[in-house]
Motif scaffolding. Structure first.
Motif, PDB file in Angstrom:
ATOM      1  N   PHE A 131       4.066 -15.647 -40.484  1.00 50.00           N
ATOM      2  CA  PHE A 131       5.027 -14.660 -41.007  1.00 50.00           C
ATOM      3  C   PHE A 131       6.128 -15.293 -41.877  1.00 50.00           C
TER       4      PHE A 131
ATOM      5  N   LEU B 262       9.178 -13.523 -43.889  1.00 49.42           N
ATOM      6  CA  LEU B 262      10.531 -13.797 -43.399  1.00 49.42           C
ATOM      7  C   LEU B 262      11.468 -14.132 -44.565  1.00 49.42           C
TER       8      LEU B 262
ATOM      9  N   THR C 119      14.058 -11.565 -29.224  1.00 47.35           N
ATOM     10  CA  THR C 119      13.677 -11.506 -30.644  1.00 47.35           C
ATOM     11  C   THR C 119      12.976 -10.201 -30.991  1.00 47.35           C
TER      12      THR C 119
ATOM     13  N   VAL D 201      10.029  -6.527 -34.842  1.00 45.56           N
ATOM     14  CA  VAL D 201      10.431  -7.941 -34.786  1.00 45.56           C
ATOM     15  C   VAL D 201      10.907  -8.446 -36.151  1.00 45.56           C
ATOM     16  N   GLY D 202      10.347  -7.889 -37.213  1.00 44.45           N
ATOM     17  CA  GLY D 202      10.759  -8.320 -38.555  1.00 44.45           C
ATOM     18  C   GLY D 202      12.155  -7.837 -38.904  1.00 44.45           C
TER      19      GLY D 202
HETATM   20  P1  GTP Z   1      16.745 -15.456 -35.304  1.00 42.83           P
HETATM   21  O1  GTP Z   1      18.097 -15.418 -34.667  1.00 42.83           O
HETATM   22  O2  GTP Z   1      16.580 -14.460 -36.429  1.00 42.83           O
HETATM   23  O3  GTP Z   1      16.300 -16.863 -35.682  1.00 42.83           O
HETATM   24  O4  GTP Z   1      15.756 -14.915 -34.200  1.00 42.83           O
HETATM   25  P2  GTP Z   1      15.143 -15.664 -32.966  1.00 42.83           P
HETATM   26  O5  GTP Z   1      15.716 -17.043 -32.843  1.00 42.83           O
HETATM   27  O6  GTP Z   1      15.271 -14.727 -31.823  1.00 42.83           O
HETATM   28  O7  GTP Z   1      13.628 -15.768 -33.384  1.00 42.83           O
HETATM   29  P3  GTP Z   1      12.832 -16.942 -34.111  1.00 42.83           P
HETATM   30  O8  GTP Z   1      13.764 -18.002 -34.598  1.00 42.83           O
HETATM   31  O9  GTP Z   1      11.688 -17.319 -33.254  1.00 42.83           O
HETATM   32  O10 GTP Z   1      12.247 -16.172 -35.372  1.00 42.83           O
HETATM   33  C1  GTP Z   1      13.045 -15.969 -36.521  1.00 42.83           C
HETATM   34  C2  GTP Z   1      12.844 -14.564 -37.013  1.00 42.83           C
HETATM   35  O11 GTP Z   1      11.527 -14.439 -37.462  1.00 42.83           O
HETATM   36  C3  GTP Z   1      13.008 -13.488 -35.948  1.00 42.83           C
HETATM   37  O12 GTP Z   1      14.332 -13.038 -35.796  1.00 42.83           O
HETATM   38  C4  GTP Z   1      12.145 -12.376 -36.491  1.00 42.83           C
HETATM   39  O13 GTP Z   1      12.875 -11.555 -37.390  1.00 42.83           O
HETATM   40  C5  GTP Z   1      11.078 -13.115 -37.260  1.00 42.83           C
HETATM   41  N1  GTP Z   1       9.838 -13.151 -36.511  1.00 42.83           N
HETATM   42  C6  GTP Z   1       9.573 -13.825 -35.371  1.00 42.83           C
HETATM   43  N2  GTP Z   1       8.324 -13.605 -34.965  1.00 42.83           N
HETATM   44  C7  GTP Z   1       7.775 -12.788 -35.907  1.00 42.83           C
HETATM   45  C8  GTP Z   1       6.494 -12.189 -36.061  1.00 42.83           C
HETATM   46  O14 GTP Z   1       5.584 -12.375 -35.257  1.00 42.83           O
HETATM   47  N3  GTP Z   1       6.320 -11.390 -37.170  1.00 42.83           N
HETATM   48  C9  GTP Z   1       7.321 -11.182 -38.081  1.00 42.83           C
HETATM   49  N4  GTP Z   1       7.101 -10.388 -39.131  1.00 42.83           N
HETATM   50  N5  GTP Z   1       8.531 -11.709 -37.949  1.00 42.83           N
HETATM   51  C10 GTP Z   1       8.748 -12.499 -36.888  1.00 42.83           C
END
Ligand code: GTP
Ligand code: MG
Length: 148
Positions: A57, A61, A91, A109-110
């Motif tokens: 993704f 992102l 998340t 999630v996105g």
């Molecule tokens: P952030 O505070 O935004 O970094 O979120 P996080 O730390 O809770 O999640 P992570 O760092 O693992 O992922 C970063 C961002 O990627 C997430 O906030 C989501 O918006 C996006 N993301 C994570 N998993 C997916 C997925 O499976 N599909 C998509 N489209 N986006 C994803």
């Protein structure tokens, strides 16, 4: 005092949630020490999300986070990194508890409204990526003796 980087993502800005996000962290007792509305460049987005560069993704992102203005913030307080992450919720908004930001406002999630640093190392990296030193303010607040 510990600092963290929080950012209202383009969906949160479009959905008029900037004020609500600032309000939640203010009311908790944290101190706002830096903030700006800005448009992330492609390069900046790639650096910010470099830990996810091998994920399927990643392209989506980077495209999403650069699709419109974001509201970048630096907040200060005891254990602010971990507490802000708890206040954001899981998340995936489907798993986020009611009362958390993503539980209350997110659907996918996105488009999960807000980003927050997940460790002291990422907080330092992200604060330096988004803010110049002179954009981070040092000041005392009259309510601190009622909070700590
Ligand atoms: P952030 O505070 O935004 O970094 O979120 P996080 O730390 O809770 O999640 P992570 O760092 O693992 O992922 C970063 C961002 O990627 C997430 O906030 C989501 O918006 C996006 N993301 C994570 N998993 C997916 C997925 O499976 N599909 C998509 N489209 N986006 C994803
Ligand atoms: Mg993350």
């Amino acid at each position: 005092m510990e600092k963290t980087f929080l950012m209202v993502k383009p969906d949160g800005v479009q959905r008029n949630l900037v004020g609500e996000m600032v309000s939640r962290f203010e009311r908790k007792g944290f101190k706002l020490v830096g903030a700006k509305l800005m448009q992330m460049s492609d390069d900046m987005a790639k650096t910010h999300y470099d830990e996810h560069q091998d994920k399927p993704f990643y392209g989506e992102l980077v495209e999403f986070i650069t699709s419109g203005p974001v509201f970048a913030m630096v907040w200060e307080g005891e254990n602010v990194i971990a507490i802000a992450r708890d206040m954001m919720g899981k998340t995936n908004p489907l798993e986020a508890a009611p009362g958390t930001i993503r539980g209350d406002y997110g659907m996918t999630v996105g488009k999960n409204i807000i980003h927050g640093s997940d460790s002291p190392e990422s907080a330092e990296k992200e604060i330096n990526l988004f803010f110049q030193d002179n954009e981070i303010k040092t000041y005392s607040k009259q309510d601190s003796e009622w909070i700590y």
